[in-house]
Design a protein around this motif. Structure first.
Motif, short mmCIF file in Angstrom:
data_model
loop_
_atom_site.label_atom_id
_atom_site.label_comp_id
_atom_site.label_asym_id
_atom_site.label_seq_id
_atom_site.Cartn_x
_atom_site.Cartn_y
_atom_site.Cartn_z
N MET A 1 0.85 -1.20 0.00
CA MET A 1 0.00 0.00 0.00
C MET A 1 0.88 1.24 0.00
SD MET A 1 -3.09 0.83 2.67
CE MET A 1 -4.34 2.05 2.30
N LYS A 2 0.61 2.18 -0.93
CA LYS A 2 1.41 3.38 -1.03
C LYS A 2 1.11 4.32 0.14
CE LYS A 2 1.85 3.20 -6.05
NZ LYS A 2 1.59 3.89 -7.33
N TRP A 3 2.10 5.17 0.45
CA TRP A 3 1.99 6.05 1.62
C TRP A 3 0.75 6.92 1.56
CZ3 TRP A 3 3.87 5.92 6.26
CH2 TRP A 3 3.85 7.06 7.08
N HIS A 4 0.47 7.49 0.38
CA HIS A 4 -0.66 8.41 0.29
C HIS A 4 -2.00 7.69 0.37
CE1 HIS A 4 -0.17 7.33 -4.06
NE2 HIS A 4 -1.48 7.28 -3.98
N GLU A 5 -2.00 6.37 0.23
CA GLU A 5 -3.24 5.62 0.29
C GLU A 5 -3.71 5.36 1.73
OE1 GLU A 5 -2.86 3.17 -3.94
OE2 GLU A 5 -2.09 2.26 -2.08
N HIS A 6 -2.81 5.55 2.68
CA HIS A 6 -3.19 5.44 4.09
C HIS A 6 -3.99 6.68 4.49
CE1 HIS A 6 -0.71 1.94 5.02
NE2 HIS A 6 0.30 2.51 4.39
N THR A 7 -4.80 6.57 5.52
CA THR A 7 -5.45 7.76 6.08
C THR A 7 -4.43 8.51 6.93
OG1 THR A 7 -6.15 6.68 8.14
CG2 THR A 7 -7.62 6.48 6.22
N THR A 8 -4.76 9.74 7.27
CA THR A 8 -3.87 10.52 8.13
C THR A 8 -3.64 9.81 9.46
OG1 THR A 8 -4.52 12.62 7.13
CG2 THR A 8 -3.56 12.72 9.33
N GLY A 9 -4.70 9.26 10.02
CA GLY A 9 -4.56 8.54 11.29
C GLY A 9 -3.65 7.33 11.18
N GLN A 10 -3.77 6.60 10.08
CA GLN A 10 -2.91 5.44 9.87
C GLN A 10 -1.45 5.86 9.73
OE1 GLN A 10 -4.89 3.88 6.42
NE2 GLN A 10 -6.12 2.40 7.60
N ARG A 11 -1.22 7.00 9.04
CA ARG A 11 0.16 7.48 8.87
C ARG A 11 0.76 7.87 10.22
NH1 ARG A 11 -1.99 9.34 3.77
NH2 ARG A 11 -2.83 11.21 4.75
N ILE A 12 -0.04 8.52 11.07
CA ILE A 12 0.46 8.89 12.40
C ILE A 12 0.83 7.63 13.18
CG2 ILE A 12 -0.20 9.88 14.63
CD1 ILE A 12 -1.97 11.86 13.06
N LYS A 13 -0.03 6.62 13.10
CA LYS A 13 0.23 5.38 13.82
C LYS A 13 1.48 4.69 13.31
CE LYS A 13 -2.16 1.23 15.49
NZ LYS A 13 -3.44 0.48 15.49
N LEU A 14 1.68 4.69 11.98
CA LEU A 14 2.87 4.07 11.39
C LEU A 14 4.13 4.82 11.82
CD1 LEU A 14 1.51 3.29 7.83
CD2 LEU A 14 2.25 1.60 9.51
N LEU A 15 4.06 6.16 11.82
CA LEU A 15 5.21 6.96 12.23
C LEU A 15 5.50 6.79 13.72
CD1 LEU A 15 4.42 10.22 10.22
CD2 LEU A 15 6.36 8.71 9.82
N ARG A 16 4.46 6.58 14.49
CA ARG A 16 4.62 6.40 15.94
C ARG A 16 5.37 5.10 16.24
NH1 ARG A 16 1.27 3.83 19.57
NH2 ARG A 16 -0.53 3.81 18.14
N GLY A 17 5.12 4.07 15.43
CA GLY A 17 5.83 2.81 15.61
C GLY A 17 5.58 2.20 16.99
N ALA A 18 6.67 1.87 17.69
CA ALA A 18 6.56 1.22 19.00
C ALA A 18 6.30 2.20 20.13
CB ALA A 18 7.84 0.42 19.29
N VAL A 19 6.37 3.48 19.84
CA VAL A 19 6.10 4.50 20.87
C VAL A 19 4.62 4.44 21.25
CG1 VAL A 19 6.09 6.97 21.37
CG2 VAL A 19 7.93 5.98 20.00
N THR A 20 4.32 4.51 22.52
CA THR A 20 2.93 4.45 22.97
C THR A 20 2.22 5.76 22.67
OG1 THR A 20 3.40 5.29 25.18
CG2 THR A 20 3.57 2.90 24.84
N GLN A 21 0.89 5.70 22.63
CA GLN A 21 0.10 6.91 22.44
C GLN A 21 0.34 7.89 23.59
OE1 GLN A 21 -3.94 5.44 22.08
NE2 GLN A 21 -3.85 5.55 19.84
N GLU A 22 0.49 7.34 24.79
CA GLU A 22 0.73 8.20 25.96
C GLU A 22 2.05 8.95 25.82
OE1 GLU A 22 -2.16 5.09 27.01
OE2 GLU A 22 -0.22 5.08 26.01
N ALA A 23 3.10 8.25 25.34
CA ALA A 23 4.41 8.89 25.18
C ALA A 23 4.37 9.94 24.09
CB ALA A 23 5.47 7.83 24.87
N LEU A 24 3.68 9.64 22.99
CA LEU A 24 3.55 10.60 21.90
C LEU A 24 2.81 11.85 22.38
CD1 LEU A 24 3.83 11.45 18.95
CD2 LEU A 24 1.73 10.18 18.46
N ALA A 25 1.74 11.63 23.13
CA ALA A 25 0.97 12.77 23.64
C ALA A 25 1.82 13.65 24.53
CB ALA A 25 -0.25 12.25 24.40
N GLU A 26 2.66 13.04 25.37
CA GLU A 26 3.50 13.80 26.29
C GLU A 26 4.52 14.64 25.53
OE1 GLU A 26 6.49 13.12 30.13
OE2 GLU A 26 5.41 11.43 29.25
N VAL A 27 5.19 14.03 24.55
CA VAL A 27 6.20 14.76 23.78
C VAL A 27 5.56 15.89 22.97
CG1 VAL A 27 7.93 14.58 21.94
CG2 VAL A 27 7.76 12.79 23.68
#
Length: 393
Positions: A1-27
């Motif tokens: 699947m090409k990068w632009h075919e993901h939704t914005t939310g999916q791209r954020i999740k992919l970029l977040r990787g193993a980082v938790t949502q809590e850690a991302l929110a804090e940073v």
């Protein structure tokens, strides 16, 4: 699947990787609920929220919205320009090829800056590469006792290279070139040049979503040359005014609204004191420049209505160079989008895209605006998507 075919939310999740949502929110300085909402594609994300996520994820906003893949693709001519600039910047800094015969390159350097300010980034890059080489050769052939001016010209050539590299997304080259520019400006013994380089470094940080560093270095750019009450030199006043106004933009992007308004007020006071536009290194500073930045600051701090009122309050933007006028139009389009004037917004955006396609290709906002304005089946959106090289879906 090409990068632009993901939704914005999916791209954020992919970029977040193993980082938790809590850690991302804090940073990012956001609530966990906001991060979850973003990843679930519930509602539109505001520009300040996008910027905070970009900072926390170490990515351009354009990557998050799908305008560019995590590794930016570019046209063949851009890649060629970058390779040549990289070779020349690194070789001259290492003292390689500096034994060539110097040539008179002042007109080429001026032409490079003119091309950059006109939004012709590729042309500016080709001038930058040749001018760095020529400036280094001139410095090598200049007697030691007369080298300060030569150091200054090499600083200018390196700075142009940094700006072009930054626009093309070559952040490593931009950091290298602006670092070499700083050293040459220091050896030139020119505080105004050093301030310009510091402002340039702040802009590189800003494009790299390093907002804290951008704000800190922007402060250096104007405090180092702050004029006294008795100073009457228009060039010094205009340089200070330009840098303090840019610092206001950086503060606004950082979310520091109070500081942004204070700095903008200082810039406005300088513009009023000058009473006219003054050219500094090919860039005009005056009332129009401050007004344009005020529009951008209002947009980035969530005051779209105020931004449109400010834009309507100025009748003549002609003193701004073309790239600055283009950026202003993007800010206006984003403000129109925020107040749900979607048709008007797309008209404004399409005009900029059609009239200045080379400049637009290297900007983040067009993709952000087109997605936020609603792009379902409109012919305008298809035209915009083709110009900026993105699939808006």
């Amino acid at each position: 699947m090409k990068w632009h075919e993901h939704t914005t939310g999916q791209r954020i999740k992919l970029l977040r990787g193993a980082v938790t949502q809590e850690a991302l929110a804090e940073v990012a300085g956001l609530s966990i609920a906001t991060v979850r909402k973003a990843e679930q594609d519930r509602g539109q994300l505001s520009l300040p929220t996008l910027m905070r996520l970009a900072h926390a994820l170490g990515a351009d906003i354009s990557v998050i919205v799908g305008q560019q893949a995590p590794k930016r693709a570019m046209l063949a001519d851009d890649r060629t320009t970058l390779r040549e600039m990289s070779r020349v910047v690194h070789d001259t800094a290492a003292g390689i090829s500096a034994d060539r015969e110097p040539t008179d390159f002042a007109s080429d350097l001026a032409a490079g800056w003119d091309a950059y300010r006109a939004g012709r980034v590729g042309v500016a890059g080709r001038f930058a590469a040749s001018c760095v080489s020529d400036a280094a050769a001139a410095l090598a052939h200049t007697p030691v006792e007369r080298r300060m001016a030569a150091h200054g010209l090499l600083a200018d050539a390196y700075r142009l290279s940094a700006y072009v590299a930054n626009q093309l997304g070559a952040r490593d080259l931009a950091y290298a070139a602006i670092g070499h520019a700083a050293e040459q400006a220091r050896q030139a013994g020119d505080p105004v040049r050093e301030a310009s380089v510091a402002s340039g470094r702040s802009w590189v940080y800003l494009r790299d979503a390093r907002l804290g560093e951008a704000e800190r270095v922007a402060a250096v750019s104007y405090t180092s040359i702050e004029p006294t009450y008795g100073d009457r030199d228009p060039a010094l006043l205009a340089t200070y005014g330009w840098h303090v106004t840019f610092a206001a933009v950086v503060a606004a992007r950082q979310g520091n609204t109070v500081a942004a308004e204070e700095l903008l007020s200082q810039g406005s006071a300088v513009a009023t004191r000058l009473g006219r536009d003054v050219m500094v290194n090919g860039t005009a500073f005056g009332p129009a420049a401050v007004a344009a930045q005020a529009v951008g600051i209002a947009v980035s701090t969530g005051k779209a209505g105020k931004a449109l009122d400010l834009a309507r309050g100025v009748n003549d933007w002609s003193s701004l160079h073309q790239a600055a006028q283009n950026r202003l139009q993007l800010d206006i389009a984003l403000a129109q989008c925020e107040v749900k004037q979607y048709d008007t917004c797309l008209d404004t955006l399409l005009t900029v895209c059609q009239e200045h396609p080379e400049w637009v290709r290297h900007q983040t906002l067009p993709g952000v605006i087109a997605q936020r304005a609603g792009y379902a089946t409109t012919s305008r959106s298809r035209k915009i998507a083709k110009i900026i090289g993105a699939t808006l879906a």
